[in-house]
Enzyme design. Structure first.
Site, PDB file in Angstrom:
ATOM      1  N   LYS A  76       0.890  -1.222  -0.030  1.00  0.00           N
ATOM      2  CA  LYS A  76       0.001   0.066   0.141  1.00  0.00           C
ATOM      3  C   LYS A  76       0.818   1.354  -0.003  1.00  0.00           C
ATOM      4  O   LYS A  76       0.725   2.282  -0.678  1.00  0.00           O
ATOM      5  CB  LYS A  76      -0.903  -0.161   1.234  1.00  0.00           C
ATOM      6  CG  LYS A  76      -1.952   1.197   1.508  1.00  0.00           C
ATOM      7  CD  LYS A  76      -3.093   1.055   2.429  1.00  0.00           C
ATOM      8  CE  LYS A  76      -2.843  -0.018   3.448  1.00  0.00           C
ATOM      9  NZ  LYS A  76      -1.817   0.713   4.375  1.00  0.00           N
ATOM     10  N   THR A  78       3.840   1.454  -1.000  1.00  0.00           N
ATOM     11  CA  THR A  78       4.649   1.504  -2.305  1.00  0.00           C
ATOM     12  C   THR A  78       3.779   2.006  -3.477  1.00  0.00           C
ATOM     13  O   THR A  78       4.172   2.945  -4.223  1.00  0.00           O
ATOM     14  CB  THR A  78       5.276   0.083  -2.621  1.00  0.00           C
ATOM     15  OG1 THR A  78       5.978  -0.501  -1.764  1.00  0.00           O
ATOM     16  CG2 THR A  78       5.724   0.005  -3.910  1.00  0.00           C
ATOM     17  N   ARG A  99       2.680   8.179   6.906  1.00  0.00           N
ATOM     18  CA  ARG A  99       3.026   8.180   8.391  1.00  0.00           C
ATOM     19  C   ARG A  99       4.538   7.910   8.604  1.00  0.00           C
ATOM     20  O   ARG A  99       5.414   7.432   7.583  1.00  0.00           O
ATOM     21  CB  ARG A  99       2.123   7.250   8.888  1.00  0.00           C
ATOM     22  CG  ARG A  99       0.745   7.389   9.086  1.00  0.00           C
ATOM     23  CD  ARG A  99      -0.085   6.033   9.395  1.00  0.00           C
ATOM     24  NE  ARG A  99       0.039   5.069   8.476  1.00  0.00           N
ATOM     25  CZ  ARG A  99      -0.368   3.904   8.911  1.00  0.00           C
ATOM     26  NH1 ARG A  99      -0.590   3.530  10.205  1.00  0.00           N
ATOM     27  NH2 ARG A  99      -0.150   2.754   8.217  1.00  0.00           N
ATOM     28  N   LYS A 110       7.191  -6.617  10.794  1.00  0.00           N
ATOM     29  CA  LYS A 110       6.657  -5.982   9.588  1.00  0.00           C
ATOM     30  C   LYS A 110       7.389  -5.282   8.661  1.00  0.00           C
ATOM     31  O   LYS A 110       7.195  -5.167   7.454  1.00  0.00           O
ATOM     32  CB  LYS A 110       5.443  -4.988  10.116  1.00  0.00           C
ATOM     33  CG  LYS A 110       4.453  -4.269   9.268  1.00  0.00           C
ATOM     34  CD  LYS A 110       3.436  -3.578   9.993  1.00  0.00           C
ATOM     35  CE  LYS A 110       2.643  -2.662   8.980  1.00  0.00           C
ATOM     36  NZ  LYS A 110       3.309  -1.475   8.348  1.00  0.00           N
ATOM     37  N   ALA A 278      -3.233   1.787  13.049  1.00  0.00           N
ATOM     38  CA  ALA A 278      -4.712   1.669  12.548  1.00  0.00           C
ATOM     39  C   ALA A 278      -5.416   0.765  13.175  1.00  0.00           C
ATOM     40  O   ALA A 278      -6.796   0.707  13.098  1.00  0.00           O
ATOM     41  CB  ALA A 278      -4.946   1.423  10.955  1.00  0.00           C
ATOM     42  N   PHE A 306      -3.630  -0.349   7.330  1.00  0.00           N
ATOM     43  CA  PHE A 306      -4.215  -1.603   7.252  1.00  0.00           C
ATOM     44  C   PHE A 306      -4.993  -1.624   6.118  1.00  0.00           C
ATOM     45  O   PHE A 306      -5.101  -0.914   5.055  1.00  0.00           O
ATOM     46  CB  PHE A 306      -4.636  -1.894   8.389  1.00  0.00           C
ATOM     47  CG  PHE A 306      -3.462  -2.389   9.436  1.00  0.00           C
ATOM     48  CD1 PHE A 306      -2.709  -3.539   9.176  1.00  0.00           C
ATOM     49  CD2 PHE A 306      -3.659  -1.796  10.724  1.00  0.00           C
ATOM     50  CE1 PHE A 306      -1.722  -3.847  10.207  1.00  0.00           C
ATOM     51  CE2 PHE A 306      -2.511  -2.046  11.756  1.00  0.00           C
ATOM     52  CZ  PHE A 306      -1.654  -3.071  11.407  1.00  0.00           C
ATOM     53  N   PHE A 386       2.927  -8.646  -8.424  1.00  0.00           N
ATOM     54  CA  PHE A 386       4.210  -9.277  -8.052  1.00  0.00           C
ATOM     55  C   PHE A 386       4.495 -10.258  -9.053  1.00  0.00           C
ATOM     56  O   PHE A 386       4.074 -10.718 -10.097  1.00  0.00           O
ATOM     57  CB  PHE A 386       3.925 -10.033  -6.745  1.00  0.00           C
ATOM     58  CG  PHE A 386       3.674  -9.277  -5.602  1.00  0.00           C
ATOM     59  CD1 PHE A 386       4.578  -9.535  -4.432  1.00  0.00           C
ATOM     60  CD2 PHE A 386       2.765  -8.421  -5.396  1.00  0.00           C
ATOM     61  CE1 PHE A 386       4.564  -8.685  -3.286  1.00  0.00           C
ATOM     62  CE2 PHE A 386       2.663  -7.674  -4.171  1.00  0.00           C
ATOM     63  CZ  PHE A 386       3.887  -7.694  -2.997  1.00  0.00           C
ATOM     64  N   TRP A 414       6.426  -0.844  -8.094  1.00  0.00           N
ATOM     65  CA  TRP A 414       7.767  -1.506  -7.214  1.00  0.00           C
ATOM     66  C   TRP A 414       8.620  -1.649  -8.306  1.00  0.00           C
ATOM     67  O   TRP A 414       9.959  -1.165  -8.002  1.00  0.00           O
ATOM     68  CB  TRP A 414       7.468  -2.848  -6.415  1.00  0.00           C
ATOM     69  CG  TRP A 414       8.534  -3.339  -5.736  1.00  0.00           C
ATOM     70  CD1 TRP A 414       8.567  -3.142  -4.423  1.00  0.00           C
ATOM     71  CD2 TRP A 414       9.467  -4.305  -6.239  1.00  0.00           C
ATOM     72  NE1 TRP A 414       9.823  -3.506  -3.924  1.00  0.00           N
ATOM     73  CE2 TRP A 414      10.395  -4.607  -5.000  1.00  0.00           C
ATOM     74  CE3 TRP A 414       9.810  -4.805  -7.544  1.00  0.00           C
ATOM     75  CZ2 TRP A 414      11.488  -5.283  -5.209  1.00  0.00           C
ATOM     76  CZ3 TRP A 414      10.910  -5.635  -7.507  1.00  0.00           C
ATOM     77  CH2 TRP A 414      11.826  -5.743  -6.232  1.00  0.00           C
TER      78      TRP A 414
END
Length: 561
Positions: A76, A78, A99, A110, A278, A306, A386, A414
């Site tokens: 997200k 990215t 953030r 994470k 979140a 999230f 991906f 990405w």
């Protein structure tokens, strides 16, 4: 055949060419005097800038959210960074708002929150570590209140505080499970009043939420004054103002309150400021950064933590309400990998093509698209690609979106940076220009506490009902007696499921949500409804990311993603 290992995020970031932050500021029409420099590549915006821009017309606000996260990763942040870069490639003045990463997840499992691949914010190492010291300032401000509270007890407790009803813990910006439950004040009368205590992670602090929802230094102090730290023997609330701690806490936050200006890998301006989780807070970057960006840019791309059931819901019902924001469009991030996990595939089998599982996972995507529609927000699905995705799996998602009249674009930010997000950017621009947002919250602040929670559970999660424990009912009555019932709700829930059970992946409906506690965050301006077993102080995994971190002989970071 030789397999070429892709470059790590850290390597890509270290090889990038950054512009001095003064030149990034110039892109926004700012001068060096508008900045407080933190070295060559980081700066804080002065309060003069914020005040001077107040009368400018706002740009367009794009909210990036996602389906429920999985260990497979969604990307997200990215996509947020890549979309900002793509908009600038299309000659739009775009600003990214993110953030700040917490050291806890960075050192834990994470990872950071600076994007990835060729869609990162830089300097990545600094942002993921100490950055400009904002987290430390928040930790110090919070713990100053804690120290003042315990000193008040030690010096005679003139306010009659009931030590069994102290609700203000201490904080630390690391994952440290050993500090969840501690005893303090031992060693005799000279060392304080013995009592049970605990630590939360800094990003769970109400101070963090306050910093991210205040719109001025005056508002910041006013909110800190309202923080409820304890209750007296008559069950009346005791505030940070009453123990004399609000002024010192505000002073410690004076510099941290200024938004941080950095850049993306393609020199797109980025404001990285604030970092509430979140699942236990409202999960959005600071309001002051978002509002300032809206004055400086044509398009502002921000994210909420999230999935859409947590961060996006709270963006709409808490941040947008307090800041009078009106999102113009939503980008809903999904991946084939995550859809397969939500469709019943184990993580170790995600490399195996499974179009059927993708189809099962699409029910979850449909629910989140439906929720954004209920809020009146035009939505574009970003299918974040991906390397392991097959053509058939990607087609299953794209064809399903087309058949259901859902705008969708493939995102390859990405691997290709802004170039890989141009199709998404074009779709977002067209959506904003052709669909006027009719953003409307799902509940009124005048609704009862129970009705607000029930509305979120039914409309956003798909629940059939909500039950309240005896403890939650007692707390609800106390909240109403204190006149706090008109505050918005901040649901504390697992991010992994629509329900309050983290093991129930994929589309769920007809379940019951159990609210076990209700806690007022009066300073921040919301009521926290705790469901399930949501930890406010995480622990480290068996193999924490910190095991791989260090520096080389030149002082460069190694092992940081």
């Amino acid at each position: 055949m030789t397999t070429i290992k892709p470059l790590s995020d850290l390597t890509i970031a270290q090889q990038a060419e950054m512009l001095p932050v003064k030149e990034i500021a110039e892109k926004l029409g700012l001068q060096e005097d508008d900045l407080d420099l933190y070295g060559k590549y980081k700066a804080k915006l002065s309060f003069d800038v914020i005040d001077r821009m107040a009368t400018r017309e706002d740009g367009k606000l794009i909210l990036v959210t996602a389906i429920n996260p999985t260990p497979a990763g969604e990307g997200k942040s990215t996509v947020t960074v890549g979309l900002g870069q793509a908009l600038n490639q299309l000659d739009k003045q775009a600003i990214v708002c993110l953030r700040e990463p917490s050291l806890g997840p960075t050192m834990g499992l994470k990872g950071g929150a600076a994007g990835g691949g060729f869609s990162q914010v830089l300097p990545m190492e600094d942002i993921n570590l100490h950055f400009t010291g904002d987290m430390h300032a928040i930790t110090a401000a919070h713990n100053t209140i804690s120290a003042m509270l315990d000193n008040h007890l030690h010096q005679g407790n003139d306010l009659g505080i009931d030590v069994r009803k102290i609700v203000w813990k201490r904080v630390l910006d690391l994952n440290d499970r050993a500090l969840r439950h501690v005893t303090i004040g031992l060693g005799g009368s000279a060392h304080g009043v013995p009592r049970e205590e605990g630590f939360d992670i800094t990003v769970a602090s109400e101070i963090m939420a306050i910093l991210c929802l205040a719109d001025s230094l005056t508002d910041l102090e006013a909110r800190i004054k309202r923080i409820v730290v304890a209750y007296d023997r008559d069950n009346e609330p005791i505030t940070a103002e009453q123990i004399g701690a609000a002024g010192a806490a505000t002073l410690l936050l004076k510099e941290a309150f200024k938004p941080n200006l950095v850049q993306t890998l393609e020199q797109t301006p980025a404001l990285v400021h604030g970092g509430p989780f979140a699942n236990i807070a409202h999960g959005c970057n600071s309001l002051i950064a978002t509002k300032t960006a809206l004055k400086l840019g044509e398009y502002v791309v921000t994210e909420a933590g999230f999935g859409a059931d947590l961060g996006a819901e709270k963006f709409c019902h808490i941040k947008s309400r307090i800041g009078k924001l009106n999102p113009d469009a939503v980008v809903l991030v999904a991946t084939v990998r995550a859809l397969k996990m939500h469709g019943g595939v184990a993580k170790d089998q995600l490399h195996v093509e499974n179009v059927g599982a993708v189809g099962n996972g699409l029910k979850l995507l449909a629910k989140h698209v439906e929720t954004m529609g209920k809020l009146g927000l035009p939505t574009v699905v970003a299918l974040n690609r991906f390397n392991s995705d097959t053509a058939e799996e990607l087609a299953a998602v794209l064809d399903w979106c087309e058949a259901n009249h859902i705008r969708v674009a493939l995102s390859e930010v990405w691997s290709n940076g802004g170039q890989g997000g141009r199709a998404l950017a074009e779709a977002v621009i067209d959506t904003i220009e052709s669909n006027e947002s009719s953003f409307t919250p799902l509940y009124a602040l005048t609704d009862s506490i129970e009705q607000k929670i029930l509305t979120i559970a039914r409309e956003v999660y798909g629940a059939a009902d909500v039950t309240f424990t005896a403890t939650a009912k007692k707390q609800m009555a106390q909240i109403e007696a204190n006149g706090w019932q008109s505050l918005p709700i901040c649901m504390a829930k697992t991010p992994f499921s629509l329900s309050d059970d983290p093991t129930k992946l994929g589309y769920q409906h007809g379940f019951t949500v159990t609210v076990r506690e209700l806690k007022p965050s009066v300073g921040a301006g919301f009521l926290v409804a705790l469901t399930g077993n949501v930890l406010t102080m995480p622990g480290l995994p068996k193999q924490p990311a910190a095991l791989n971190m260090g520096i080389d002989e030149t002082g460069k970071a190694i092992g940081l993603f």
